[in-house]
Design a protein around this motif. Structure first.
Motif, PDB file in Angstrom:
ATOM      1  N   PRO A  64       0.820  -1.222   0.000  1.00  0.00           N
ATOM      2  CA  PRO A  64       0.000   0.000   0.000  1.00  0.00           C
ATOM      3  C   PRO A  64       0.850   1.267   0.000  1.00  0.00           C
ATOM      4  CG  PRO A  64      -0.891  -1.617   1.536  1.00  0.00           C
ATOM      5  CD  PRO A  64       0.420  -2.161   1.060  1.00  0.00           C
ATOM      6  N   GLN A  65       1.959   1.252   0.757  1.00  0.00           N
ATOM      7  CA  GLN A  65       2.815   2.435   0.798  1.00  0.00           C
ATOM      8  C   GLN A  65       3.464   2.679  -0.568  1.00  0.00           C
ATOM      9  OE1 GLN A  65       2.831  -0.076   2.877  1.00  0.00           O
ATOM     10  NE2 GLN A  65       2.454   0.730   4.953  1.00  0.00           N
ATOM     11  N   ALA A  66       3.893   1.596  -1.238  1.00  0.00           N
ATOM     12  CA  ALA A  66       4.504   1.733  -2.549  1.00  0.00           C
ATOM     13  C   ALA A  66       3.496   2.200  -3.585  1.00  0.00           C
ATOM     14  CB  ALA A  66       5.128   0.414  -2.984  1.00  0.00           C
ATOM     15  N   ALA A  67       2.241   1.758  -3.458  1.00  0.00           N
ATOM     16  CA  ALA A  67       1.198   2.212  -4.381  1.00  0.00           C
ATOM     17  C   ALA A  67       0.975   3.717  -4.254  1.00  0.00           C
ATOM     18  CB  ALA A  67      -0.101   1.448  -4.126  1.00  0.00           C
ATOM     19  N   GLY A  68       1.018   4.219  -3.014  1.00  0.00           N
ATOM     20  CA  GLY A  68       0.909   5.665  -2.819  1.00  0.00           C
ATOM     21  C   GLY A  68       2.083   6.407  -3.422  1.00  0.00           C
ATOM     22  N   PHE A  69       3.278   5.846  -3.259  1.00  0.00           N
ATOM     23  CA  PHE A  69       4.468   6.450  -3.863  1.00  0.00           C
ATOM     24  C   PHE A  69       4.377   6.422  -5.384  1.00  0.00           C
ATOM     25  CE2 PHE A  69       9.109   5.810  -5.039  1.00  0.00           C
ATOM     26  CZ  PHE A  69       9.398   7.171  -5.018  1.00  0.00           C
ATOM     27  N   ALA A  70       3.789   5.363  -5.939  1.00  0.00           N
ATOM     28  CA  ALA A  70       3.657   5.244  -7.392  1.00  0.00           C
ATOM     29  C   ALA A  70       2.795   6.368  -7.959  1.00  0.00           C
ATOM     30  CB  ALA A  70       3.060   3.890  -7.761  1.00  0.00           C
ATOM     31  N   ARG A  71       1.779   6.786  -7.215  1.00  0.00           N
ATOM     32  CA  ARG A  71       0.938   7.888  -7.687  1.00  0.00           C
ATOM     33  C   ARG A  71       1.728   9.198  -7.727  1.00  0.00           C
ATOM     34  NH1 ARG A  71      -2.851   4.759  -4.780  1.00  0.00           N
ATOM     35  NH2 ARG A  71      -2.477   5.883  -2.826  1.00  0.00           N
ATOM     36  N   VAL A  72       2.612   9.391  -6.730  1.00  0.00           N
ATOM     37  CA  VAL A  72       3.476  10.572  -6.732  1.00  0.00           C
ATOM     38  C   VAL A  72       4.421  10.526  -7.935  1.00  0.00           C
ATOM     39  CG1 VAL A  72       5.269  11.810  -5.464  1.00  0.00           C
ATOM     40  CG2 VAL A  72       3.339  10.815  -4.230  1.00  0.00           C
ATOM     41  N   VAL A  73       4.984   9.344  -8.185  1.00  0.00           N
ATOM     42  CA  VAL A  73       5.892   9.168  -9.324  1.00  0.00           C
ATOM     43  C   VAL A  73       5.164   9.447 -10.634  1.00  0.00           C
ATOM     44  CG1 VAL A  73       7.224   7.457 -10.622  1.00  0.00           C
ATOM     45  CG2 VAL A  73       7.410   7.551  -8.127  1.00  0.00           C
ATOM     46  N   ARG A  74       3.909   8.974 -10.747  1.00  0.00           N
ATOM     47  CA  ARG A  74       3.146   9.180 -11.978  1.00  0.00           C
ATOM     48  C   ARG A  74       2.953  10.667 -12.255  1.00  0.00           C
ATOM     49  NH1 ARG A  74      -1.107   6.432 -10.687  1.00  0.00           N
ATOM     50  NH2 ARG A  74      -0.079   4.520 -11.396  1.00  0.00           N
ATOM     51  N   GLU A  75       2.594  11.428 -11.229  1.00  0.00           N
ATOM     52  CA  GLU A  75       2.420  12.863 -11.403  1.00  0.00           C
ATOM     53  C   GLU A  75       3.723  13.521 -11.839  1.00  0.00           C
ATOM     54  OE1 GLU A  75       0.836  14.499  -7.848  1.00  0.00           O
ATOM     55  OE2 GLU A  75      -1.072  13.421  -7.967  1.00  0.00           O
TER      56      GLU A  75
END
Length: 292
Positions: A64-75
């Protein structure tokens, strides 16, 4: 101070896995093998010192923490891609990306743009329609035209003009101006971007008719056409109805003064430097607004 950043291929693997949902799809998009994607994520884990994906025999899943980081990376990747495209299309910084409201753009802004083009031939204005406020971080615009009474979050603004409206109708439906109490008995036409317009207009007149039903439209040109054909009474700004009133196809349906329901502003984000093209356009537009 140099900030240590994870390698770009590892960040791309993380974002692709989160967006596509499987290592197979991520590998296909990146033209890699599944094991290569796994190695990229392993590299990311080692650099971050945190678990990135869950070990599962059936699938590779992000924590879950990595998924949140992935959204930051996508932006961040989207912003980088937009910046690269803007630089490629406009290497000299002479283009302005502007979001406009269609009716205001067509009737007020576009007729004035030739003057800006003559004064600043080095600037190209690229316009696209947006009907509602958006996040400048996720849309490729430098500025936008905004209407309303609420402030657009995280922006600075330049006031352009207030929108004063008055009831207009075909002369066959309303041969002469009527008092508000009589106007309330006629069919009322509504514009979807101003859902409380009629309610506000009657409040200013000191009336509460209790009924605001009627046909609604999403564009000013359409509601103006409906009014000219006698479908009902429309609240229209003067600058959007000049031609119809001059030709006698629309007449003032009320004996009361126009009512201001909001203001048009030029808005731009405050979290980035103002591009030179926007600075030139903003200064020119401020003079146009004064002289309008």
């Amino acid at each position: 101070m140099i900030r240590p950043l994870p390698p770009l291929p590892a960040l791309r693997a993380l974002e692709a896995l989160d967006r596509l949902g499987s290592a197979t799809a991520a590998a296909e998009e990146m033209h890699l093998t599944q094991s290569a994607v796994s190695r990229q994520l392993k590299t990311l884990e080692e650099q971050l010192g945190a678990e990135v994906f869950l070990r599962d025999r059936r699938a590779l899943r992000l924590t879950p923490q990595a998924a949140g980081f992935a959204r930051v990376v996508r932006e961040a990747l989207d912003r980088i891609a937009e910046g690269a495209l803007a630089l490629r299309l406009d290497p000299t910084g002479g283009a302005l990306r502007l979001a406009i409201l269609p009716s205001f753009g067509m009737h007020w802004l576009v007729p004035r743009l030739p003057r800006f083009a003559r004064a600043h031939p080095e600037v190209t204005i690229n316009m696209a329609t947006r009907l509602k406020p958006f996040n400048f971080a996720s849309e490729p615009f430098d500025a936008a035209i905004h209407f309303g009474t609420r402030r657009w979050p995280a922006t600075d603004s330049l006031p352009l003009m207030e929108e004063a409206v008055q009831p207009l109708a075909s002369p066959e439906l309303v041969p002469h101006p009527l008092p508000p109490v009589a106007l309330a008995e006629l069919p009322l036409l509504h514009i979807q971007s101003r859902p409380r317009a009629w309610e506000r207009w009657f409040e200013v007149q000191g009336l509460q008719p209790g009924r605001f039903d009627g046909t609604s439209f999403d564009q000013f040109p359409t509601i103006a056409q409906a009014a000219t054909h006698g479908l009902g009474v429309a609240l229209l700004p003067d600058f959007l109805s000049e031609t119809e009133r001059a030709e006698g196809r629309l007449v003032v349906a009320s004996d009361r003064a126009p009512v201001c329901l909001g203001r048009y502003d030029l808005v731009w984000p405050v979290d980035r430097p103002v591009p030179p093209a926007l600075a030139l356009f903003r200064d020119w537009l401020s003079q146009e607004a004064v002289n309008a």
